[in-house]
Design a protein around this motif. Structure first.
Motif, PDB file in Angstrom:
ATOM      1  N   GLU A  23     -49.026 -27.211-138.305  1.00 45.44           N
ATOM      2  CA  GLU A  23     -49.391 -25.797-138.215  1.00 45.44           C
ATOM      3  C   GLU A  23     -48.435 -25.022-139.116  1.00 45.44           C
ATOM      4  O   GLU A  23     -47.217 -25.064-138.903  1.00 45.44           O
ATOM      5  N   GLU A  24     -48.970 -24.330-140.093  1.00 50.42           N
ATOM      6  CA  GLU A  24     -48.132 -23.580-141.023  1.00 50.42           C
ATOM      7  C   GLU A  24     -47.237 -22.581-140.280  1.00 50.42           C
ATOM      8  O   GLU A  24     -46.079 -22.376-140.649  1.00 50.42           O
ATOM      9  N   SER A  25     -47.761 -21.975-139.221  1.00 49.66           N
ATOM     10  CA  SER A  25     -46.982 -20.986-138.467  1.00 49.66           C
ATOM     11  C   SER A  25     -45.722 -21.604-137.852  1.00 49.66           C
ATOM     12  O   SER A  25     -44.698 -20.928-137.719  1.00 49.66           O
ATOM     13  N   GLU A  26     -45.781 -22.883-137.493  1.00 52.00           N
ATOM     14  CA  GLU A  26     -44.596 -23.553-136.935  1.00 52.00           C
ATOM     15  C   GLU A  26     -43.516 -23.751-138.000  1.00 52.00           C
ATOM     16  O   GLU A  26     -42.326 -23.636-137.707  1.00 52.00           O
ATOM     17  N   ILE A  27     -43.939 -24.030-139.222  1.00 54.00           N
ATOM     18  CA  ILE A  27     -42.977 -24.192-140.311  1.00 54.00           C
ATOM     19  C   ILE A  27     -42.355 -22.842-140.653  1.00 54.00           C
ATOM     20  O   ILE A  27     -41.142 -22.730-140.843  1.00 54.00           O
ATOM     21  N   GLU A  28     -43.174 -21.808-140.690  1.00 56.51           N
ATOM     22  CA  GLU A  28     -42.657 -20.455-140.929  1.00 56.51           C
ATOM     23  C   GLU A  28     -41.655 -20.071-139.844  1.00 56.51           C
ATOM     24  O   GLU A  28     -40.607 -19.483-140.137  1.00 56.51           O
ATOM     25  N   ARG A  29     -41.966 -20.418-138.604  1.00 55.05           N
ATOM     26  CA  ARG A  29     -41.066 -20.097-137.490  1.00 55.05           C
ATOM     27  C   ARG A  29     -39.734 -20.824-137.636  1.00 55.05           C
ATOM     28  O   ARG A  29     -38.674 -20.252-137.407  1.00 55.05           O
ATOM     29  N   LEU A  30     -39.770 -22.094-138.022  1.00 55.54           N
ATOM     30  CA  LEU A  30     -38.535 -22.859-138.248  1.00 55.54           C
ATOM     31  C   LEU A  30     -37.639 -22.131-139.242  1.00 55.54           C
ATOM     32  O   LEU A  30     -36.451 -21.904-138.977  1.00 55.54           O
ATOM     33  N   ILE A  31     -38.196 -21.738-140.374  1.00 56.58           N
ATOM     34  CA  ILE A  31     -37.417 -21.054-141.414  1.00 56.58           C
ATOM     35  C   ILE A  31     -36.929 -19.699-140.907  1.00 56.58           C
ATOM     36  O   ILE A  31     -35.766 -19.330-141.105  1.00 56.58           O
ATOM     37  N   ASN A  32     -37.794 -18.943-140.233  1.00 58.96           N
ATOM     38  CA  ASN A  32     -37.387 -17.631-139.724  1.00 58.96           C
ATOM     39  C   ASN A  32     -36.280 -17.734-138.688  1.00 58.96           C
ATOM     40  O   ASN A  32     -35.369 -16.900-138.659  1.00 58.96           O
ATOM     41  N   VAL A  33     -36.332 -18.755-137.834  1.00 57.94           N
ATOM     42  CA  VAL A  33     -35.263 -18.954-136.842  1.00 57.94           C
ATOM     43  C   VAL A  33     -33.941 -19.232-137.558  1.00 57.94           C
ATOM     44  O   VAL A  33     -32.900 -18.685-137.187  1.00 57.94           O
ATOM     45  N   LEU A  34     -33.978 -20.065-138.590  1.00 59.64           N
ATOM     46  CA  LEU A  34     -32.756 -20.344-139.350  1.00 59.64           C
ATOM     47  C   LEU A  34     -32.242 -19.078-140.038  1.00 59.64           C
ATOM     48  O   LEU A  34     -31.038 -18.800-140.027  1.00 59.64           O
ATOM     49  N   ASP A  35     -33.155 -18.306-140.624  1.00 63.35           N
ATOM     50  CA  ASP A  35     -32.748 -17.051-141.269  1.00 63.35           C
ATOM     51  C   ASP A  35     -32.098 -16.097-140.270  1.00 63.35           C
ATOM     52  O   ASP A  35     -31.060 -15.509-140.545  1.00 63.35           O
ATOM     53  N   LYS A  36     -32.719 -15.940-139.127  1.00 69.23           N
ATOM     54  CA  LYS A  36     -32.231 -14.971-138.136  1.00 69.23           C
ATOM     55  C   LYS A  36     -30.954 -15.417-137.442  1.00 69.23           C
ATOM     56  O   LYS A  36     -30.256 -14.591-136.866  1.00 69.23           O
ATOM     57  N   ALA A  37     -30.648 -16.708-137.498  1.00 71.14           N
ATOM     58  CA  ALA A  37     -29.415 -17.198-136.870  1.00 71.14           C
ATOM     59  C   ALA A  37     -28.189 -16.556-137.511  1.00 71.14           C
ATOM     60  O   ALA A  37     -27.168 -16.379-136.859  1.00 71.14           O
ATOM     61  N   GLY A  38     -28.295 -16.208-138.798  1.00 70.34           N
ATOM     62  CA  GLY A  38     -27.188 -15.559-139.478  1.00 70.34           C
ATOM     63  C   GLY A  38     -26.044 -16.491-139.827  1.00 70.34           C
ATOM     64  O   GLY A  38     -25.031 -16.053-140.344  1.00 70.34           O
ATOM     65  N   ALA A  39     -26.175 -17.775-139.550  1.00 71.90           N
ATOM     66  CA  ALA A  39     -25.105 -18.723-139.804  1.00 71.90           C
ATOM     67  C   ALA A  39     -25.156 -19.308-141.209  1.00 71.90           C
ATOM     68  O   ALA A  39     -24.212 -19.948-141.645  1.00 71.90           O
ATOM     69  N   PHE A  40     -26.255 -19.085-141.901  1.00 70.70           N
ATOM     70  CA  PHE A  40     -26.442 -19.658-143.223  1.00 70.70           C
ATOM     71  C   PHE A  40     -26.774 -18.539-144.198  1.00 70.70           C
ATOM     72  O   PHE A  40     -27.323 -17.522-143.825  1.00 70.70           O
ATOM     73  N   ASP A  41     -26.427 -18.731-145.447  1.00 72.52           N
ATOM     74  CA  ASP A  41     -26.621 -17.700-146.461  1.00 72.52           C
ATOM     75  C   ASP A  41     -27.837 -18.040-147.321  1.00 72.52           C
ATOM     76  O   ASP A  41     -27.699 -18.468-148.461  1.00 72.52           O
ATOM     77  N   ALA A  42     -29.011 -17.870-146.746  1.00 75.85           N
ATOM     78  CA  ALA A  42     -30.256 -18.208-147.453  1.00 75.85           C
ATOM     79  C   ALA A  42     -30.587 -17.146-148.489  1.00 75.85           C
ATOM     80  O   ALA A  42     -30.396 -15.953-148.254  1.00 75.85           O
ATOM     81  N   PRO A  43     -31.106 -17.580-149.628  1.00 75.90           N
ATOM     82  CA  PRO A  43     -31.497 -16.599-150.642  1.00 75.90           C
ATOM     83  C   PRO A  43     -32.740 -15.831-150.212  1.00 75.90           C
ATOM     84  O   PRO A  43     -33.596 -16.374-149.515  1.00 75.90           O
TER      85      PRO A  43
END
Length: 158
Positions: A23-43
């Motif tokens: 499900e594409e939405s699950e992959i988007e959610r994975l990335i968004n969770v990582l982005d929102k964690a604030g622990a990584f400096d994603a471009p």
């Protein structure tokens, strides 16, 4: 790692693996969770994710890294001039083979490849032993964040 909160990435998922289910939405959610964690400096910008067959990733591996063997994940860097956050190319067949050999979950292994590619875009590397140790710690931290948020995608490969 920085402590700043990242803006959600715009995720574009493409599959050249017709037997891969997700499900594409699950992959988007994975990335968004990582982005929102604030622990990584994603471009910032659009993040492209592509699922490809073994022969195709072997061609890319040879073309860009001089190694004709299939690999698990290849990451191409961001291009801020075009608002591209980068590209993560993963091979589900490699994930399935490794997961079967090591008695691991296919979905977890393929999700780890996505996380690994994401961390490359955040500046982590795994060329030498010291960098590889930092990458492994970041992978574990990211997996913990994703699992806590119940954001691990489910994949199938027929």
């Amino acid at each position: 790692m920085t402590e700043k909160q990242n803006a959600p990435a715009r995720v574009q998922v493409n599959s050249l693996c017709p037997r891969l289910g997700y499900e594409e939405s699950e992959i988007e959610r994975l990335i968004n969770v990582l982005d929102k964690a604030g622990a990584f400096d994603a471009p910032p910008g659009e993040l492209s994710i592509a699922f490809v067959e073994k022969d195709y990733i072997a061609q890319l591996h040879d073309q860009f890294m001089g190694d004709p063997s299939p690999t698990d994940v290849i990451t191409f860097p961001p291009d801020p001039d075009t608002d591209q956050a980068g590209e993560i190319i993963v091979c589900p067949q490699v994930a399935r083979e490794f997961a079967k050999k090591e008695n691991l979950s296919f979905s977890d292994e393929l999700s780890l490849y996505l996380i690994h590619g994401y961390l490359h875009l955040c500046g982590f590397d795994d060329i030498d032993d010291a960098d590889r140790a930092l990458m492994r710690r970041a992978e574990q931290q990211a997996l913990e964040v994703v699992r806590k948020a119940k954001a691990m995608p489910s994949f199938s490969l027929s």
